[in-house]
Motif scaffolding. Structure first.
Motif, PDB file in Angstrom:
ATOM      1  N   ARG A 156      31.333  -7.119   5.830  1.00 19.69           N
ATOM      2  CA  ARG A 156      32.451  -7.024   4.891  1.00 19.69           C
ATOM      3  C   ARG A 156      32.866  -5.581   4.679  1.00 19.69           C
ATOM      4  O   ARG A 156      32.043  -4.680   4.823  1.00 19.69           O
ATOM      5  N   CYS A 157      34.113  -5.401   4.286  1.00 22.13           N
ATOM      6  CA  CYS A 157      34.575  -4.042   4.033  1.00 22.13           C
ATOM      7  C   CYS A 157      35.632  -4.030   2.949  1.00 22.13           C
ATOM      8  O   CYS A 157      36.393  -4.984   2.807  1.00 22.13           O
ATOM      9  N   ASN A 158      35.660  -2.936   2.177  1.00 19.17           N
ATOM     10  CA  ASN A 158      36.684  -2.772   1.156  1.00 19.17           C
ATOM     11  C   ASN A 158      37.904  -2.025   1.697  1.00 19.17           C
ATOM     12  O   ASN A 158      38.864  -1.816   0.964  1.00 19.17           O
ATOM     13  N   PHE A 159      37.868  -1.592   2.943  1.00 13.69           N
ATOM     14  CA  PHE A 159      39.017  -0.998   3.612  1.00 13.69           C
ATOM     15  C   PHE A 159      39.510  -1.955   4.706  1.00 13.69           C
ATOM     16  O   PHE A 159      38.776  -2.866   5.111  1.00 13.69           O
ATOM     17  N   ARG A 160      40.698  -1.710   5.180  1.00  7.94           N
ATOM     18  CA  ARG A 160      41.222  -2.456   6.325  1.00  7.94           C
ATOM     19  C   ARG A 160      41.808  -1.454   7.322  1.00  7.94           C
ATOM     20  O   ARG A 160      42.981  -1.524   7.675  1.00  7.94           O
ATOM     21  N   CYS A 161      40.957  -0.497   7.753  1.00  6.88           N
ATOM     22  CA  CYS A 161      41.438   0.561   8.650  1.00  6.88           C
ATOM     23  C   CYS A 161      42.192  -0.057   9.830  1.00  6.88           C
ATOM     24  O   CYS A 161      41.695  -1.000  10.451  1.00  6.88           O
ATOM     25  N   VAL A 162      43.333   0.511  10.105  1.00  9.89           N
ATOM     26  CA  VAL A 162      44.214  -0.117  11.091  1.00  9.89           C
ATOM     27  C   VAL A 162      43.609  -0.142  12.491  1.00  9.89           C
ATOM     28  O   VAL A 162      43.936  -1.000  13.302  1.00  9.89           O
ATOM     29  N   TYR A 163      42.672   0.782  12.764  1.00  9.69           N
ATOM     30  CA  TYR A 163      42.059   0.839  14.098  1.00  9.69           C
ATOM     31  C   TYR A 163      40.786  -0.003  14.174  1.00  9.69           C
ATOM     32  O   TYR A 163      40.138  -0.048  15.208  1.00  9.69           O
ATOM     33  N   CYS A 164      40.408  -0.623  13.059  1.00 16.45           N
ATOM     34  CA  CYS A 164      39.131  -1.345  13.015  1.00 16.45           C
ATOM     35  C   CYS A 164      39.290  -2.801  12.556  1.00 16.45           C
ATOM     36  O   CYS A 164      38.906  -3.721  13.260  1.00 16.45           O
ATOM     37  N   MET A 165      39.840  -2.983  11.357  1.00 13.45           N
ATOM     38  CA  MET A 165      39.977  -4.332  10.770  1.00 13.45           C
ATOM     39  C   MET A 165      41.387  -4.565  10.284  1.00 13.45           C
ATOM     40  O   MET A 165      41.600  -4.759   9.093  1.00 13.45           O
ATOM     41  N   PRO A 166      42.375  -4.549  11.170  1.00 18.71           N
ATOM     42  CA  PRO A 166      43.739  -4.712  10.699  1.00 18.71           C
ATOM     43  C   PRO A 166      43.869  -5.951   9.801  1.00 18.71           C
ATOM     44  O   PRO A 166      43.223  -6.966  10.058  1.00 18.71           O
TER      45      PRO A 166
ATOM     46  N   MET B 199      34.128  -3.950  15.736  1.00 17.22           N
ATOM     47  CA  MET B 199      33.430  -2.766  15.238  1.00 17.22           C
ATOM     48  C   MET B 199      32.896  -3.006  13.822  1.00 17.22           C
ATOM     49  O   MET B 199      31.817  -2.549  13.462  1.00 17.22           O
ATOM     50  N   SER B 200      33.639  -3.740  13.016  1.00 13.31           N
ATOM     51  CA  SER B 200      33.214  -3.982  11.637  1.00 13.31           C
ATOM     52  C   SER B 200      32.005  -4.917  11.588  1.00 13.31           C
ATOM     53  O   SER B 200      31.304  -4.989  10.591  1.00 13.31           O
ATOM     54  N   TYR B 201      31.770  -5.635  12.689  1.00 13.67           N
ATOM     55  CA  TYR B 201      30.617  -6.547  12.773  1.00 13.67           C
ATOM     56  C   TYR B 201      29.384  -5.797  13.243  1.00 13.67           C
ATOM     57  O   TYR B 201      28.287  -5.938  12.718  1.00 13.67           O
TER      58      TYR B 201
ATOM     59  N   THR C  97      29.350   5.689   6.017  1.00 15.24           N
ATOM     60  CA  THR C  97      30.105   5.003   4.970  1.00 15.24           C
ATOM     61  C   THR C  97      31.555   5.471   4.963  1.00 15.24           C
ATOM     62  O   THR C  97      31.859   6.581   5.410  1.00 15.24           O
ATOM     63  N   ASN C  98      32.424   4.632   4.398  1.00 14.91           N
ATOM     64  CA  ASN C  98      33.812   5.082   4.220  1.00 14.91           C
ATOM     65  C   ASN C  98      33.946   5.930   2.959  1.00 14.91           C
ATOM     66  O   ASN C  98      35.020   6.450   2.675  1.00 14.91           O
ATOM     67  N   GLY C  99      32.901   6.039   2.185  1.00 13.50           N
ATOM     68  CA  GLY C  99      32.889   6.970   1.046  1.00 13.50           C
ATOM     69  C   GLY C  99      33.494   6.436  -0.235  1.00 13.50           C
ATOM     70  O   GLY C  99      33.408   7.081  -1.283  1.00 13.50           O
TER      71      GLY C  99
ATOM     72  N   GLY D 280      27.894  -0.790   8.840  1.00  8.79           N
ATOM     73  CA  GLY D 280      28.474  -2.074   8.468  1.00  8.79           C
ATOM     74  C   GLY D 280      29.659  -2.373   9.368  1.00  8.79           C
ATOM     75  O   GLY D 280      29.761  -1.772  10.442  1.00  8.79           O
ATOM     76  N   GLY D 281      30.587  -3.090   8.891  1.00 10.05           N
ATOM     77  CA  GLY D 281      31.259  -3.175   7.617  1.00 10.05           C
ATOM     78  C   GLY D 281      31.010  -1.944   6.741  1.00 10.05           C
ATOM     79  O   GLY D 281      30.687  -0.887   7.245  1.00 10.05           O
ATOM     80  N   GLU D 282      31.182  -2.116   5.465  1.00  9.63           N
ATOM     81  CA  GLU D 282      30.920  -0.991   4.577  1.00  9.63           C
ATOM     82  C   GLU D 282      29.540  -1.184   3.944  1.00  9.63           C
ATOM     83  O   GLU D 282      29.370  -2.062   3.078  1.00  9.63           O
TER      84      GLU D 282
END
Ligand SMILES: C[S@@+](CC[C@H](N)C(=O)[O-])C[C@H]1O[C@@H](n2cnc3c(N)ncnc32)[C@H](O)[C@@H]1O
Ligand code: SF4
Length: 337
Positions: free
Chosen positions: A25-35, A332-334, A104-106, A76-78
């Motif tokens: 899971r992630c709290n971001f949706r980086c366009v190059y990773c988890m659009p 990548m997020s997996y 981390t995404n910080g 992660g994910g995050e």
């Protein structure tokens, strides 16, 4: 017969690094990773009960260390979304001689940095693709302000954690940010590393034209702040390092697309549900969780892992072509980068 801890794969590469994903899971949706919207549907995440527990991760990590692993990176994910992550950090930090770090995404770092450092984390990598708030918000695609990530970096440094900063560069999105990022972090004591945009996963719509080659990134920095090359510190170091000629520290580039480093890859990855991957570009992982949950015998785990590792032949990045980019593979997020 060689002892298990010096065993290498079919291309002579030893097992030295382990990346452990603790959530997809992630709290971001980086366009190059988890659009945000993939093919019109949302992401489906691993059910919580499918995740490896901290006890299971520690057990696996100890077996990996017995096989030669010297460094573990939590990802992660995050990873900071995983509840009580500092409890896992404390367990892994107690393993003798292990270099323990985290990416981390910080976003949650200001709240968590102190607890992570107190639990024994050695250092931390923070992903940050732009200092320009509008560009940063567009890249994380959840409107998250850059200031809060910068606060997280300051809090981590104040807690005594050495900080590295990773920036993925995507053509037309943040290639105009390279010099500002270099300016901000040089001399600040944090090593900045630029990462070529990779064709991981199947959801980011990767095109070779979107990759800004490492050589171009280095030339861009060099024209503002002259650089000289630094010798690699060890086999398998993924970043090529450059030193600012004026003594303001170092900068790195990770050129997995234009100058692949498969020949030196000593890295294994475990997904949050306990599947072992021997390459970032694999489609299929080997289920370790079933074994962890059904056998108390660490020798069985050791056998399974070294069996997978010794058969390893992956060198995707060296074979990359327009055709291979279309092959199925995990996100990548997996798998955690
Ligand atoms: C998948 S993230 C997981 C950890 C955490 N969420 C973070 O962003 O740092 C790990 C790293 O992979 C990088 N990454 C994700 N997608 C990428 C891509 N397509 N090409 C290159 N790097 C990528 C991220 O920028 C990050 O530095
Ligand atoms: S790069 Fe990290 S922060 Fe960005 S979407 Fe992927 S997992 Fe989340």
């Amino acid at each position: 017969m060689q002892p298990a801890d010096t065993r290498s794969d079919s291309m002579g590469r030893p097992l030295r690094d382990l990346r452990v994903s603790v959530t997809d899971r992630c709290n971001f949706r980086c366009v190059y990773c988890m659009p945000k919207e993939v093919f019109g549907r949302s992401y489906r995440f691993i059910d919580r009960k499918e995740l490896l527990t901290f006890e299971e991760i520690e057990r696996l990590a100890r077996v990996f260390v017995g096989l030669g692993v010297e460094k573990v990176r939590i990802t992660g994910g995050e990873p900071l979304l995983r509840r009580d992550l500092e409890r896992l950090v404390a367990r892994l930090a107690a393993i003798d001689g292990l270099d323990l770090t985290l990416t981390t995404n910080g976003a949650l770092l200001s709240q968590k940095a102190r607890a992570l450092a107190d639990a024994g984390l050695r250092r931390i990598t923070v992903s940050l693709d732009s200092l320009d708030d509008a560009v940063f918000r567009a890249m994380n695609d959840v409107d998250f302000p850059v200031e809060r990530v910068l606060d997280g970096i300051d809090t981590a440094a104040a807690a005594g954690l050495p900080v590295k900063v990773n920036a993925v560069v995507k053509r037309g999105l943040n290639d105009g940010e390279i010099v500002e990022l270099a300016r901000h972090f040089r001399g600040a004591g944090h090593t900045l590393r630029f990462i070529e945009y990779m064709d991981v996963g199947a959801t980011n719509g990767w095109r070779l034209d979107d990759v800004v080659p490492a050589a171009e990134i280095v030339a861009t920095i060099d024209s503002a702040f002259p650089l000289e090359p630094v010798e690699p510190a060890y086999r398998g170091e993924v970043a090529r390092r450059w030193r600012y000629r004026d003594g303001a520290g170092e900068v790195g580039v990770i050129s997995s697309v234009t100058q692949p480093f498969c020949g030196d890859c000593t890295r294994a990855r475990i997904s949050a549900e306990g599947r072992l991957y021997t390459c970032l570009f694999s489609a299929i992982g080997h289920d370790l969780r079933a074994l962890v949950r059904t056998s108390e015998d660490d020798d069985a785990l050791r056998e399974a892992i070294s069996g997978v590792w010794s058969a390893r032949r992956d060198r995707y990045s060296e074979l990359r072509t327009a055709e291979t980019a279309a092959l199925p593979r995990v996100e990548m997020s997996y798998i955690g980068g």
